[in-house]
Write a protein that holds these residues in place. Structure first.
Motif, PDB file in Angstrom:
ATOM      1  N   GLN A 151     -13.563 -12.181  -3.738  1.00 21.10           N
ATOM      2  CA  GLN A 151     -14.687 -12.649  -2.934  1.00 21.10           C
ATOM      3  C   GLN A 151     -14.436 -14.066  -2.425  1.00 21.10           C
ATOM      4  OE1 GLN A 151     -17.749 -12.078  -5.853  1.00 21.10           O
ATOM      5  NE2 GLN A 151     -18.245 -10.000  -5.158  1.00 21.10           N
ATOM      6  N   ALA A 152     -13.890 -14.910  -3.294  1.00 23.13           N
ATOM      7  CA  ALA A 152     -13.591 -16.284  -2.887  1.00 23.13           C
ATOM      8  C   ALA A 152     -12.555 -16.314  -1.767  1.00 23.13           C
ATOM      9  CB  ALA A 152     -13.097 -17.090  -4.085  1.00 23.13           C
ATOM     10  N   GLN A 153     -11.560 -15.441  -1.826  1.00 28.04           N
ATOM     11  CA  GLN A 153     -10.564 -15.401  -0.763  1.00 28.04           C
ATOM     12  C   GLN A 153     -11.175 -14.922   0.551  1.00 28.04           C
ATOM     13  OE1 GLN A 153      -8.394 -17.438  -1.243  1.00 28.04           O
ATOM     14  NE2 GLN A 153      -6.458 -16.345  -1.171  1.00 28.04           N
ATOM     15  N   ARG A 154     -12.158 -14.033   0.471  1.00 26.64           N
ATOM     16  CA  ARG A 154     -12.834 -13.617   1.704  1.00 26.64           C
ATOM     17  C   ARG A 154     -13.673 -14.754   2.287  1.00 26.64           C
ATOM     18  NH1 ARG A 154     -15.556  -8.054   0.326  1.00 26.64           N
ATOM     19  NH2 ARG A 154     -14.885  -8.432  -1.816  1.00 26.64           N
ATOM     20  N   VAL A 155     -14.206 -15.609   1.431  1.00 25.60           N
ATOM     21  CA  VAL A 155     -14.881 -16.818   1.927  1.00 25.60           C
ATOM     22  C   VAL A 155     -13.866 -17.694   2.662  1.00 25.60           C
ATOM     23  CG1 VAL A 155     -16.088 -18.946   1.288  1.00 25.60           C
ATOM     24  CG2 VAL A 155     -16.667 -16.792   0.152  1.00 25.60           C
ATOM     25  N   ALA A 156     -12.683 -17.840   2.070  1.00 27.71           N
ATOM     26  CA  ALA A 156     -11.630 -18.635   2.713  1.00 27.71           C
ATOM     27  C   ALA A 156     -11.216 -18.029   4.053  1.00 27.71           C
ATOM     28  CB  ALA A 156     -10.423 -18.751   1.782  1.00 27.71           C
ATOM     29  N   GLU A 166      -7.169 -19.236  17.045  1.00 27.45           N
ATOM     30  CA  GLU A 166      -6.296 -18.225  17.644  1.00 27.45           C
ATOM     31  C   GLU A 166      -5.177 -17.813  16.698  1.00 27.45           C
ATOM     32  OE1 GLU A 166      -4.843 -19.059  21.627  1.00 27.45           O
ATOM     33  OE2 GLU A 166      -6.320 -20.666  21.798  1.00 27.45           O
ATOM     34  N   LEU A 167      -4.805 -18.736  15.830  1.00 25.12           N
ATOM     35  CA  LEU A 167      -3.636 -18.558  14.979  1.00 25.12           C
ATOM     36  C   LEU A 167      -4.016 -18.924  13.550  1.00 25.12           C
ATOM     37  CD1 LEU A 167      -0.580 -18.057  14.719  1.00 25.12           C
ATOM     38  CD2 LEU A 167      -0.195 -20.371  15.565  1.00 25.12           C
ATOM     39  N   VAL A 168      -3.809 -17.992  12.622  1.00 21.17           N
ATOM     40  CA  VAL A 168      -4.153 -18.210  11.220  1.00 21.17           C
ATOM     41  C   VAL A 168      -2.884 -18.210  10.378  1.00 21.17           C
ATOM     42  CG1 VAL A 168      -5.345 -17.264   9.204  1.00 21.17           C
ATOM     43  CG2 VAL A 168      -6.476 -17.259  11.436  1.00 21.17           C
ATOM     44  N   PHE A 169      -2.755 -19.235   9.552  1.00 26.70           N
ATOM     45  CA  PHE A 169      -1.639 -19.363   8.619  1.00 26.70           C
ATOM     46  C   PHE A 169      -2.139 -19.084   7.209  1.00 26.70           C
ATOM     47  CE2 PHE A 169      -0.618 -22.142  12.184  1.00 26.70           C
ATOM     48  CZ  PHE A 169       0.704 -21.797  12.462  1.00 26.70           C
ATOM     49  N   ALA A 170      -1.459 -18.195   6.500  1.00 27.36           N
ATOM     50  CA  ALA A 170      -1.872 -17.851   5.136  1.00 27.36           C
ATOM     51  C   ALA A 170      -0.665 -18.014   4.209  1.00 27.36           C
ATOM     52  CB  ALA A 170      -2.384 -16.412   5.085  1.00 27.36           C
ATOM     53  N   ASP A 171      -0.834 -18.817   3.166  1.00 27.01           N
ATOM     54  CA  ASP A 171       0.248 -19.086   2.223  1.00 27.01           C
ATOM     55  C   ASP A 171      -0.073 -18.409   0.899  1.00 27.01           C
ATOM     56  OD1 ASP A 171       2.406 -20.019   0.844  1.00 27.01           O
ATOM     57  OD2 ASP A 171       1.966 -22.151   1.109  1.00 27.01           O
ATOM     58  N   GLU A 172       0.621 -17.310   0.599  1.00 30.21           N
ATOM     59  CA  GLU A 172       0.402 -16.523  -0.617  1.00 30.21           C
ATOM     60  C   GLU A 172      -1.088 -16.223  -0.828  1.00 30.21           C
ATOM     61  OE1 GLU A 172       2.723 -15.132  -2.181  1.00 30.21           O
ATOM     62  OE2 GLU A 172       4.527 -16.355  -2.191  1.00 30.21           O
ATOM     63  N   PRO A 173      -1.767 -15.668   0.171  1.00 27.96           N
ATOM     64  CA  PRO A 173      -3.217 -15.464   0.059  1.00 27.96           C
ATOM     65  C   PRO A 173      -3.632 -14.462  -1.009  1.00 27.96           C
ATOM     66  CG  PRO A 173      -2.370 -14.284   1.955  1.00 27.96           C
ATOM     67  CD  PRO A 173      -1.245 -15.141   1.438  1.00 27.96           C
ATOM     68  N   THR A 174      -2.683 -13.629  -1.464  1.00 23.58           N
ATOM     69  CA  THR A 174      -3.001 -12.637  -2.495  1.00 23.58           C
ATOM     70  C   THR A 174      -2.257 -12.910  -3.798  1.00 23.58           C
ATOM     71  OG1 THR A 174      -1.205 -11.134  -1.844  1.00 23.58           O
ATOM     72  CG2 THR A 174      -3.309 -10.894  -0.682  1.00 23.58           C
ATOM     73  N   SER A 182      -5.833  -7.421  -3.952  1.00 21.64           N
ATOM     74  CA  SER A 182      -4.887  -7.888  -2.942  1.00 21.64           C
ATOM     75  C   SER A 182      -4.968  -7.033  -1.689  1.00 21.64           C
ATOM     76  CB  SER A 182      -3.474  -7.844  -3.519  1.00 21.64           C
ATOM     77  OG  SER A 182      -2.512  -8.087  -2.513  1.00 21.64           O
ATOM     78  N   SER A 183      -5.032  -5.721  -1.874  1.00 18.63           N
ATOM     79  CA  SER A 183      -5.130  -4.813  -0.735  1.00 18.63           C
ATOM     80  C   SER A 183      -6.420  -5.038   0.041  1.00 18.63           C
ATOM     81  CB  SER A 183      -5.047  -3.364  -1.225  1.00 18.63           C
ATOM     82  OG  SER A 183      -5.163  -2.458  -0.147  1.00 18.63           O
ATOM     83  N   GLU A 184      -7.508  -5.256  -0.674  1.00 17.82           N
ATOM     84  CA  GLU A 184      -8.797  -5.498  -0.024  1.00 17.82           C
ATOM     85  C   GLU A 184      -8.784  -6.803   0.766  1.00 17.82           C
ATOM     86  OE1 GLU A 184     -11.418  -5.395  -3.342  1.00 17.82           O
ATOM     87  OE2 GLU A 184     -11.476  -3.202  -3.467  1.00 17.82           O
ATOM     88  N   VAL A 185      -8.166  -7.835   0.193  1.00 14.96           N
ATOM     89  CA  VAL A 185      -8.085  -9.123   0.886  1.00 14.96           C
ATOM     90  C   VAL A 185      -7.215  -8.997   2.133  1.00 14.96           C
ATOM     91  CG1 VAL A 185      -7.139 -11.472   0.708  1.00 14.96           C
ATOM     92  CG2 VAL A 185      -8.643 -10.576  -1.089  1.00 14.96           C
ATOM     93  N   MET A 186      -6.116  -8.251   2.053  1.00 10.73           N
ATOM     94  CA  MET A 186      -5.289  -8.048   3.238  1.00 10.73           C
ATOM     95  C   MET A 186      -6.028  -7.254   4.303  1.00 10.73           C
ATOM     96  SD  MET A 186      -2.493  -9.623   3.507  1.00 10.73           S
ATOM     97  CE  MET A 186      -1.788  -8.720   4.883  1.00 10.73           C
ATOM     98  N   ARG A 212       2.353  -4.561   5.299  1.00 10.22           N
ATOM     99  CA  ARG A 212       1.127  -4.421   6.106  1.00 10.22           C
ATOM    100  C   ARG A 212       1.240  -5.153   7.447  1.00 10.22           C
ATOM    101  NH1 ARG A 212      -3.555  -3.619   3.066  1.00 10.22           N
ATOM    102  NH2 ARG A 212      -4.547  -3.368   5.108  1.00 10.22           N
ATOM    103  N   CYS A 213       2.241  -6.037   7.571  1.00 10.40           N
ATOM    104  CA  CYS A 213       2.386  -6.844   8.778  1.00 10.40           C
ATOM    105  C   CYS A 213       3.274  -6.131   9.798  1.00 10.40           C
ATOM    106  CB  CYS A 213       2.993  -8.207   8.423  1.00 10.40           C
ATOM    107  SG  CYS A 213       1.925  -9.201   7.334  1.00 10.40           S
ATOM    108  N   THR A 214       3.185  -6.567  11.041  1.00 10.45           N
ATOM    109  CA  THR A 214       3.953  -5.919  12.095  1.00 10.45           C
ATOM    110  C   THR A 214       5.420  -6.330  12.088  1.00 10.45           C
ATOM    111  OG1 THR A 214       3.255  -7.645  13.643  1.00 10.45           O
ATOM    112  CG2 THR A 214       1.977  -5.606  13.630  1.00 10.45           C
ATOM    113  N   ARG A 215       5.717  -7.487  11.444  1.00 11.07           N
ATOM    114  CA  ARG A 215       7.113  -7.943  11.395  1.00 11.07           C
ATOM    115  C   ARG A 215       7.328  -8.753  10.123  1.00 11.07           C
ATOM    116  NH1 ARG A 215      10.004 -12.343  14.718  1.00 11.07           N
ATOM    117  NH2 ARG A 215       7.959 -12.740  15.648  1.00 11.07           N
TER     118      ARG A 215
END
Length: 231
Positions: A151-156, A166-174, A182-186, A212-215
């Protein structure tokens, strides 16, 4: 393919005797989700920090091309101008969220907009709508310590989107989450970025997240050794 939303050329960054980046070239296109992977010390987090204007490289350049307006040469900006760019144009999600524990969920999200001059009432209303969209309706007034890790990560994530980045950077978000969370946060991170036509750059050690990412871009010893588009 369209013009890159952010592009790095010949990035070099050294910390003491360690060369964290050794001539990195990378182009990321609008609407992509790009996972940067590598072993500890490979340079992946340094690459993210240089792309985002958090860290200045020793050599090389980064250009950000917003949807509207002229390209911005990130590496030519002063420290204060880079800070303003991060605040107004980019969103960030980190492993521990870096949320303010004294504030409620909605206040944490609204703060990002208020810093940019949005009225408190409007910022709170917008923040509440993002929290609801990410499955946190009814939790607006909970402090961060009253939320689960997911839940806290979804707040973030909501905070990263509140300014329309336009551009989001995520560093080890899960990185601190179990596999299900982890799957839910992604799910939430991808829906709120590429699902809205935005761009996501995520540093991760988790192959399931990268898949889960395109590249996926693999980094070793400060160099990109491969760049593979998802099948």
């Amino acid at each position: 393919m369209n013009t890159p939303v952010i592009e790095a050329h010949a990035l070099i960054k050294t910390f003491g005797t360690t060369r964290a980046l050794a001539g990195v070239d990378l182009a990321i296109h609008r609407g992509e989700s790009v996972a940067i992977m590598g072993a500890s010390g490979s340079g992946k987090t340094t690459l993210l920090h240089v792309l985002a204007g958090i860290t200045a490289p020793d050599a090389g350049g980064v250009v950000f091309r917003p949807a509207e307006g002229a390209p911005i040469e990130v590496t030519a900006l002063s420290e204060s101008a880079r800070s303003r760019l991060r605040r107004e144009r980019f969103g960030f999600v980190f492993q521990q969220g870096l949320l303010i524990p004294e504030l409620t969920a909605v206040e944490n999200v609204a703060l990002a907009s208020m810093i940019n001059g949005v009225r408190r009432q409007d910022a709170v209303q917008h923040a509440a709508s993002w929290l609801a969209a990410l499955g946190l309706a009814g939790m607006e007034d909970r402090r961060i310590g009253e939320l689960s890790g997911g839940q806290a990560q979804r707040v973030a994530i909501a905070r990263a989107q509140a300014t329309g980045a336009e551009l989001v950077f995520a560093d080890e978000p899960t990185g601190a989450l179990d596999s299900t969370t982890s799957s839910e946060v992604m799910d939430a991170l991808l829906w709120s970025t590429t699902g809205q036509g935005r761009t996501l750059v995520v540093v991760t050690h988790d192959p399931d997240v990268a898949a889960r990412c395109t590249r996926t871009v693999a980094v070793r010893d400060g160099r990109i050794i491969s760049s593979a588009v998802a099948a």
